[in-house]
Design an enzyme around this catalytic site. Structure first.
Site, PDB file in Angstrom:
ATOM      1  N   ASP A  46       0.810  -1.222   0.000  1.00  0.00           N
ATOM      2  CA  ASP A  46       0.000   0.000   0.000  1.00  0.00           C
ATOM      3  C   ASP A  46       0.843   1.271   0.000  1.00  0.00           C
ATOM      4  O   ASP A  46       2.005   1.267   0.430  1.00  0.00           O
ATOM      5  CB  ASP A  46      -0.886   0.045   1.255  1.00  0.00           C
ATOM      6  N   HIS A 191       3.656  -2.326   3.193  1.00  0.00           N
ATOM      7  CA  HIS A 191       3.674  -0.958   2.647  1.00  0.00           C
ATOM      8  C   HIS A 191       4.971  -0.679   1.887  1.00  0.00           C
ATOM      9  O   HIS A 191       6.057  -0.948   2.401  1.00  0.00           O
ATOM     10  CB  HIS A 191       3.515   0.065   3.777  1.00  0.00           C
TER      11      HIS A 191
HETATM   12 ZN   LIG Z   1      -2.877   3.239   2.973  1.00  0.00          ZN
END
Ligand SMILES: [Zn+2]
Length: 224
Positions: A46, A191
């Site tokens: 992400d 992430h």
């Molecule tokens: Zn996010």
């Protein structure tokens, strides 16, 4: 018995998260799963693309021949379009994570549409396709978000394994959290953007090596 219970719990959690359709592998893999006990996971990243970390992650994924899904933030795509293009060209799935990362349960319909459609446009310019998956920032969703997403032709994708890599607990902790919770059909949240992701990068080889040794295969998510 404990393992069975855990599997049931994971299945129930998947139903609650609306992931059932997503966790079903392609028909060919499903029959293979029954015969050969193939296990699969969805690796997701992400908040990118990030000039600092996305390229490092792509390199590691290439080394292990793993395909993943990148939920990108539109305004980062606007800044670093070549990175988005590269993620796509390497065979990964590029999907929608909103334009500026707001909590979508707290925006009106006009803002919601802007957040999703502007990101779609910038992603499409690099990949050639319109993303079908939407991951709401913070995983914040409700009935209205689900309905609005559906109206825009999107399927909401959350996750089932979250090592909280963004809290930077140490690379070995990130790897251990993933590897202790992962099951076949898991959607793993990591992430590549939004902050210092050096620990995520450092944890990735261990995660991939171990999952491969355990017999997992990796599928990108397309939500089609
Ligand atoms: Zn996010």
């Amino acid at each position: 018995m404990v393992v069975m219970k855990r599997r049931v719990a994971v299945l129930v959690a998947s139903v609650l998260l609306g992931l059932v359709a997503l966790t079903a592998p392609p028909a060919t893999a499903r029959s293979a799963a029954a015969q050969d006990r193939v296990k699969w996971v969805y690796l997701t990243f992400d908040d990118g693309p990030s000039p600092r970390y996305t390229a490092q992650i792509l390199k590691i994924l290439q080394t292990y021949r793993v395909r993943a899904t990148f939920f990108e933030v539109g305004q980062n795509v606007k800044r670093y379009p070549a990175l988005t293009r590269r993620v796509d060209r390497l065979g990964h799935s590029v999907q929608n994570h909103s334009w500026s990362h707001p909590n979508l349960t707290r925006v009106n319909w006009a803002t919601f549409k802007y957040q999703v459609r502007t990101t779609d446009r910038y992603l499409r310019a690099q990949t050639g396709y319109t993303p079908r998956c939407l991951r709401p920032p913070y995983g914040a969703t409700n009935k209205a978000v689900a309905q609005r997403a559906a109206t825009l032709g999107k399927r909401i994708v959350l996750w089932s394994v979250d090592p909280r890599d963004w809290t930077r607990p140490g690379a070995s902790t990130i790897a251990r959290r993933v590897l202790s919770k992962v099951r076949s059909g898991s959607v793993i949240l990591l992430h590549d953007g939004g902050g210092n992701r050096s620990q995520t990068v450092a944890a990735l080889p261990t995660i991939l090596k171990t999952l491969k040794a355990r017999g997992y295969v990796f599928y990108p998510l397309w939500c089609t």
